[in-house]
Write a protein that holds these residues in place. Structure first.
Motif, PDB file in Angstrom:
ATOM      1  N   ASN A  96      47.573  47.540  34.899  1.00  0.00           N
ATOM      2  CA  ASN A  96      47.278  47.743  33.479  1.00  0.00           C
ATOM      3  C   ASN A  96      46.589  46.586  32.780  1.00  0.00           C
ATOM      4  O   ASN A  96      46.196  46.714  31.618  1.00  0.00           O
ATOM      5  N   TYR A  97      46.414  45.451  33.457  1.00  0.00           N
ATOM      6  CA  TYR A  97      45.755  44.286  32.845  1.00  0.00           C
ATOM      7  C   TYR A  97      44.486  43.913  33.597  1.00  0.00           C
ATOM      8  O   TYR A  97      44.013  42.772  33.534  1.00  0.00           O
ATOM      9  N   HIS A  98      43.933  44.902  34.300  1.00  0.00           N
ATOM     10  CA  HIS A  98      42.734  44.706  35.120  1.00  0.00           C
ATOM     11  C   HIS A  98      41.568  44.123  34.313  1.00  0.00           C
ATOM     12  O   HIS A  98      40.854  43.236  34.788  1.00  0.00           O
ATOM     13  N   ALA A  99      41.365  44.629  33.099  1.00  0.00           N
ATOM     14  CA  ALA A  99      40.244  44.170  32.278  1.00  0.00           C
ATOM     15  C   ALA A  99      40.323  42.666  32.017  1.00  0.00           C
ATOM     16  O   ALA A  99      39.317  41.951  32.080  1.00  0.00           O
ATOM     17  N   LYS A 100      41.513  42.162  31.743  1.00  0.00           N
ATOM     18  CA  LYS A 100      41.686  40.731  31.500  1.00  0.00           C
ATOM     19  C   LYS A 100      41.377  39.913  32.749  1.00  0.00           C
ATOM     20  O   LYS A 100      40.806  38.818  32.664  1.00  0.00           O
ATOM     21  N   LEU A 101      41.770  40.440  33.902  1.00  0.00           N
ATOM     22  CA  LEU A 101      41.501  39.732  35.162  1.00  0.00           C
ATOM     23  C   LEU A 101      40.006  39.583  35.372  1.00  0.00           C
ATOM     24  O   LEU A 101      39.507  38.482  35.653  1.00  0.00           O
ATOM     25  N   TYR A 102      39.256  40.677  35.211  1.00  0.00           N
ATOM     26  CA  TYR A 102      37.813  40.652  35.464  1.00  0.00           C
ATOM     27  C   TYR A 102      37.040  39.922  34.368  1.00  0.00           C
ATOM     28  O   TYR A 102      36.023  39.288  34.644  1.00  0.00           O
ATOM     29  N   GLU A 103      37.508  39.978  33.144  1.00  0.00           N
ATOM     30  CA  GLU A 103      36.846  39.262  32.048  1.00  0.00           C
ATOM     31  C   GLU A 103      36.865  37.757  32.279  1.00  0.00           C
ATOM     32  O   GLU A 103      35.970  37.029  31.846  1.00  0.00           O
ATOM     33  N   ASN A 104      37.883  37.265  32.958  1.00  0.00           N
ATOM     34  CA  ASN A 104      38.044  35.830  33.157  1.00  0.00           C
ATOM     35  C   ASN A 104      37.607  35.348  34.545  1.00  0.00           C
ATOM     36  O   ASN A 104      37.672  34.161  34.830  1.00  0.00           O
ATOM     37  N   ASP A 105      37.148  36.273  35.381  1.00  0.00           N
ATOM     38  CA  ASP A 105      36.681  35.955  36.726  1.00  0.00           C
ATOM     39  C   ASP A 105      35.158  35.970  36.755  1.00  0.00           C
ATOM     40  O   ASP A 105      34.513  36.597  35.908  1.00  0.00           O
ATOM     41  N   ASN A 106      34.550  35.305  37.764  1.00  0.00           N
ATOM     42  CA  ASN A 106      33.089  35.267  37.835  1.00  0.00           C
ATOM     43  C   ASN A 106      32.527  35.613  39.209  1.00  0.00           C
ATOM     44  O   ASN A 106      31.385  35.270  39.516  1.00  0.00           O
ATOM     45  N   HIS A 107      33.315  36.273  40.065  1.00  0.00           N
ATOM     46  CA  HIS A 107      32.786  36.689  41.365  1.00  0.00           C
ATOM     47  C   HIS A 107      31.724  37.764  41.170  1.00  0.00           C
ATOM     48  O   HIS A 107      31.920  38.693  40.381  1.00  0.00           O
ATOM     49  N   PRO A 108      30.590  37.685  41.858  1.00  0.00           N
ATOM     50  CA  PRO A 108      29.502  38.645  41.630  1.00  0.00           C
ATOM     51  C   PRO A 108      29.724  40.020  42.228  1.00  0.00           C
ATOM     52  O   PRO A 108      29.121  40.996  41.779  1.00  0.00           O
ATOM     53  N   PHE A 109      30.625  40.136  43.216  1.00  0.00           N
ATOM     54  CA  PHE A 109      30.850  41.429  43.873  1.00  0.00           C
ATOM     55  C   PHE A 109      32.326  41.785  43.774  1.00  0.00           C
ATOM     56  O   PHE A 109      33.191  41.059  44.293  1.00  0.00           O
ATOM     57  N   ARG A 110      32.607  42.913  43.086  1.00  0.00           N
ATOM     58  CA  ARG A 110      33.999  43.271  42.821  1.00  0.00           C
ATOM     59  C   ARG A 110      34.179  44.779  42.899  1.00  0.00           C
ATOM     60  O   ARG A 110      33.295  45.542  42.521  1.00  0.00           O
ATOM     61  N   THR A 111      35.322  45.199  43.377  1.00  0.00           N
ATOM     62  CA  THR A 111      35.619  46.625  43.404  1.00  0.00           C
ATOM     63  C   THR A 111      35.966  47.109  42.004  1.00  0.00           C
ATOM     64  O   THR A 111      36.542  46.368  41.206  1.00  0.00           O
ATOM     65  N   ALA A 112      35.617  48.352  41.731  1.00  0.00           N
ATOM     66  CA  ALA A 112      35.969  48.952  40.450  1.00  0.00           C
ATOM     67  C   ALA A 112      37.427  49.391  40.487  1.00  0.00           C
ATOM     68  O   ALA A 112      37.935  49.842  41.513  1.00  0.00           O
ATOM     69  N   THR A 113      38.121  49.276  39.391  1.00  0.00           N
ATOM     70  CA  THR A 113      39.525  49.658  39.347  1.00  0.00           C
ATOM     71  C   THR A 113      39.702  51.149  39.617  1.00  0.00           C
ATOM     72  O   THR A 113      38.853  51.967  39.238  1.00  0.00           O
TER      73      THR A 113
END
Length: 457
Positions: A96-113
């Motif tokens: 439920n806090y996925h958006a916060k994790l990705y907003e603060n991360d900078n990896h260029p390749f990430r899986t969609a929730t």
């Protein structure tokens, strides 16, 4: 996780050598928009192929705050910032806090929730490397509250450099130690092992996950991944000098205030090399002291576990990138190739598309992938002749990306081709000193995805 999700049931009631190719749109089904397939390059000289991967696995305790044993609303943003220091990260319970994790991360390749509770599996990967063929697989068995989210495992092909792919897994088996929990978890580990036998046969593998297993626990079957799949546990190798804890002996878990690398945590990192790629693990570390809040308290109810992987490609081999779509069954000829491998005959079948690709090697081995449709063409190679370049095209058939055209060219300027050309083009020239000798990719009745192995001359 067992105690953390007592209230999930109530929440349930209320709540990626292309110039241009359809390949990327196929593969990005479950990927972020950044996960595009890299461009093709025409290599004409051998270059060193090696590197390092600083890898982390971390259960981020992202269940809704009301049932979480951590403070995800306050902690997830900091976790996102801290994981930036790693080349690739697997997270579990990223709900439920996925958006916060990705907003603060900078990896260029990430899986969609896949969604929060109760819709998602909580598994995601954040990487500096691109990846292809991403899949989410749900467990066949679960017990209790673990059934209220579609827990399972994920698979992808991690592209380290041109033609260098590692099969990469994330997973989260059933929690708990009741008999029904143990039976479900044993089923989960067996399902993952069986999938890996087929999907990753002959391939290099990294598996980083919250296993919920302990070597000492009599009801757990974590050894199956070593015995049946040839995986190595980085903790067992690096910290315990290959000494596996005795089944049924006292647990090696530690108090949260006294965690050391000798403690057995359920968060584990497994790996395996293959004929093409060597993976060497070092610097195993439970990074509990790094992932803390302002008061020095852990950011999750699990501790982040890290390993540094040195990787290198065997100089005997080279390989192209993959081209095509993520359909059909996975195949790889790497285990059938050796220093003496040489193609004596090329056999292709095709019409509107490429139906089959085959090489007959000098030792009599036939490498063949695809179906029996189309018209057959063949080319017997002369003494001293070998395949040195490939041209392919892809296109859509029944909504799926497939290989529509293939042309193989030899060092004596002879060619063989089948299929029909499209605007989606792939070109590959084998590095100097190598010859194309085998395939990897995906196929069924036709060829869906294709890459090429080369062996030194």
């Amino acid at each position: 996780m067992k105690t953390k999700i007592k209230l999930i049931s109530s929440l349930f009631v209320s709540s990626l050598l292309l110039l241009s190719c359809d390949n990327s749109s196929e593969i990005t089904n479950d990927l972020s928009v950044n996960s595009s397939t890299p461009k093709a390059s025409n290599l004409t000289a051998r270059i060193a192929v090696s590197g390092n991967i600083l890898a982390l696995t971390y259960n981020v305790a992202g269940l809704p705050a009301i049932i979480s044993s951590s403070s995800p609303d306050a902690n997830t943003a900091k976790i996102g910032q801290l994981i930036r220091n790693y080349d690739i990260v697997n997270v579990q319970e990223d709900f439920n806090y996925h958006a916060k994790l990705y907003e603060n991360d900078n990896h260029p390749f990430r899986t969609a929730t896949s969604g929060g509770v109760p819709f998602g599996d909580g598994l995601n990967t954040l990487s500096k490397y691109s990846f292809v063929d991403f899949e989410r697989v749900k467990w066949n068995s679960c017990n209790g509250t673990d059934c209220l989210t579609p827990k399972g495992f994920t698979f992808m092909r991690l592209r380290l450099k041109e033609g260098v792919y590692v099969d990469y897994y994330n997973a989260h088996p059933n929690a708990g130690d009741a008999t029904a929990d143990l039976n479900a978890r044993k089923s989960n580990i067996a399902q993952l092992s069986d999938y890996m036998k087929i999907k990753s046969n002959g391939n290099a593998v990294i598996l980083m996950f919250d296993s919920n297993c302990r070597y000492t626990r009599s009801g757990d079957n974590i050894r199956l991944l070593m015995d049946n799949n040839g995986l190595t546990d980085a903790w067992i190798k690096l910290i315990r000098n290959n000494n596996i804890p005795v089944l049924g002996s006292p647990a090696l878990d530690c108090d949260a205030s006294n965690i050391t690398n000798t403690c057995e945590e359920v968060d584990k990192i497994f790996y395996k090399s293959n004929n093409q790629i060597t993976l060497t693990a070092s610097d195993f570390s439970i990074n509990n002291s790094l992932f803390v809040d302002g008061a020095g308290l852990p950011l999750s109810d699990h501790f982040p576990t890290a390993v540094n992987f040195a990787w290198s490609q065997n100089d005997l081999y080279t390989a192209s990138d993959l081209f095509g779509g993520p359909h059909g069954d996975v195949f790889s000829d790497i285990t059938l190739l050796s220093a003496t491998s040489k193609v004596n005959k090329i056999v292709l079948r095709g019409g509107d598309r490429v139906d089959k690709v085959s090489f007959v090697l000098s030792n009599g081995t036939t490498l063949s992938h695809g179906g029996n449709g189309g018209t057959e063409k063949s080319l017997v190679l002369n003494t001293g002749e070998y395949i040195n370049s490939v041209n392919m095209c892809s296109g859509k058939k029944d909504g799926k990306t497939r290989i529509f055209y293939i042309e193989l060219k030899t060092n004596q300027n002879r060619t063989i081709a089948v299929g029909s050309k499209t605007s989606n083009v792939f070109n590959y020239i084998v590095p100097t000193g190598y010859q194309i000798t085998g395939f990897f990719g995906r196929s069924a009745t036709e060829v869906d995805q294709l890459g090429f192995f080369g062996v030194s001359l």
